[in-house]
Every structure is written in structure tokens, then in C-alpha cells.
Design an enzyme around this catalytic site. Sequence first.
Site, PDB file in Angstrom:
ATOM      1  N   ARG A  12       0.616  -1.641  -0.226  1.00  9.61           N
ATOM      2  CA  ARG A  12       0.137   0.306  -0.183  1.00  9.61           C
ATOM      3  C   ARG A  12       0.606   1.045  -0.299  1.00  9.61           C
ATOM      4  O   ARG A  12       0.281   2.277  -0.481  1.00  9.61           O
ATOM      5  CB  ARG A  12      -1.037  -0.012   1.181  1.00  9.61           C
ATOM      6  CG  ARG A  12      -2.079   0.605   0.943  1.00  9.61           C
ATOM      7  CD  ARG A  12      -1.884   1.841   1.548  1.00  9.61           C
ATOM      8  NE  ARG A  12      -3.341   2.472   2.200  1.00  9.61           N
ATOM      9  CZ  ARG A  12      -3.695   3.935   3.032  1.00  9.61           C
ATOM     10  NH1 ARG A  12      -3.005   3.531   4.152  1.00  9.61           N
ATOM     11  NH2 ARG A  12      -5.103   4.177   2.568  1.00  9.61           N
ATOM     12  N   SER A  13       2.034   1.650  -0.108  1.00  6.31           N
ATOM     13  CA  SER A  13       3.160   2.170   0.043  1.00  6.31           C
ATOM     14  C   SER A  13       3.144   3.115  -2.033  1.00  6.31           C
ATOM     15  O   SER A  13       4.222   2.171  -1.999  1.00  6.31           O
ATOM     16  CB  SER A  13       4.601   1.417   0.748  1.00  6.31           C
ATOM     17  OG  SER A  13       5.578   2.860   0.301  1.00  6.31           O
ATOM     18  N   PRO A  14       3.147   4.062  -1.411  1.00  5.86           N
ATOM     19  CA  PRO A  14       3.267   5.146  -2.762  1.00  5.86           C
ATOM     20  C   PRO A  14       4.602   4.312  -3.480  1.00  5.86           C
ATOM     21  O   PRO A  14       5.269   4.702  -4.992  1.00  5.86           O
ATOM     22  CB  PRO A  14       2.684   5.787  -2.846  1.00  5.86           C
ATOM     23  CG  PRO A  14       2.274   6.709  -2.182  1.00  5.86           C
ATOM     24  CD  PRO A  14       2.183   4.675  -1.070  1.00  5.86           C
ATOM     25  N   SER A  16       7.414   2.363  -1.858  1.00  2.28           N
ATOM     26  CA  SER A  16       7.198   1.065  -2.458  1.00  2.28           C
ATOM     27  C   SER A  16       7.139   1.049  -3.960  1.00  2.28           C
ATOM     28  O   SER A  16       8.797   0.173  -4.453  1.00  2.28           O
ATOM     29  CB  SER A  16       7.010  -0.262  -1.290  1.00  2.28           C
ATOM     30  OG  SER A  16       6.854  -0.101  -0.437  1.00  2.28           O
TER      31      SER A  16
END
Length: 214
Positions: A12-14, A16
Site C-alpha cells: 500500500r506504499s506509493p 514502495s
Amino acid sequence: MTAVVDLFWSFRSPYSYLAAPGALQLGADYDVKVRFRPVLPLAVRQPSFFDPENLKRARYIMIDWGRRAEMLGMPHAWPQPDPIALEPGTVKAAEHQPYIYRLTYLGAEAERRGHGVAFAKEVSALTFGGVVDWHLGDHLARAAERAGLNLAEMDAAIADEATYRAIIEENQVSLTASGHWGVPTFVLDGEPFFGQDRLDTLRWRLDQRGLRRE
């Protein structure tokens, strides 16, 4: 001797998402194994991080990741649906989570099959790359295929939820032990490099170690 770089990563990490192509390139450019170690997002792992008094963090991320993606020439849109189901009108994770556990467990299984970073790159290109309803149809199956994997086989494997929950919990403990809490975090011999914009620093360190491939 091949070095190991641990990559702590969230679906859910942009940031990442933005780090995935560079993480994959590390293995091509250096004598390193990038070990993919997915963790649950902070909104699930540490819900207080996005308490109302900390909303400025979420607002800044929403501004910054888009411009960073634009600078890198990468498509960018907030996932539809969000990998984390939220309580209506809030940034609080809902009790029922239909997506994030499956994605995270699949990431752990992809690493067990030797294609963790490739799988993360392909899936995040769906979720953050503008594919609406990425969870429907054959989107995920095709992403797995592009990473050299079979989604049906992976889904069957992660039915053993206790095993994958333990893997993720171990990853989260290791991330904390590295000296950081966020993602993406790369760790080389105990030294953390946090953020997509620290890939150049990690590459500099690998150059110091004489690990660049001929």
C-alpha cells in the site's frame, strides 16, 4: 561473494511502488541478492501513525509521491480500490480487510519461489499505475505471469494463513530491528537505507564494497 540486501516493502506504499524498478535493477547491476520481505502497511501495523493529529503526514505523502512519480516518468494514480479498506470518512483501517493480507501473503510466497521483487513490481504497477479494479478479472494472474509465477498455485499455498502470518510478523520485527519503521527500507549488513530516493546512496555503498558487476 554475493551480498544480501533485505527489502522491506508494503503493497500500500506509493514509495514502495516507485522503488520497485530500481530494486529489481540492483540484482542486474550488482552481485547482490535482493531479499523481498513484505510487511503490513503502517495503517494496519501501527494505526496511530495516521491519527487525526498526524493527518499532515498523509496529506504530504499524497502531494509528494505523485510529483516524484512524474519526475521518474512513472504512471501514478491512487489505487482503486485502496489495498486497505478504510472506515467511511476516515483514514482508519476497517476491521474487515479483503485485499491487503492476501497481497502481502502472496508477496511472501513469491519470494519463497524466487521472484519476490519481480512480483512486487508487477502488482504495484497495477495498483498504483492506474488500473481500476485491479482486483477483478485476470489482472493479478497476468501480473504474476509476467513475474514468472502462477497465481492459482500461490493462492493455494497461502491458504495456510498461519505460516504466512508468521513470516510477515518476522519481517516486521526485523524491520524494527534495522532501526527504521517505514517502507521501502533497504538493509545491507544492518545498515538501513530508507526511501526510494536513497537507492542512489545504496548503490554508492555497494560500489564502495566492490560489488558492481562487470
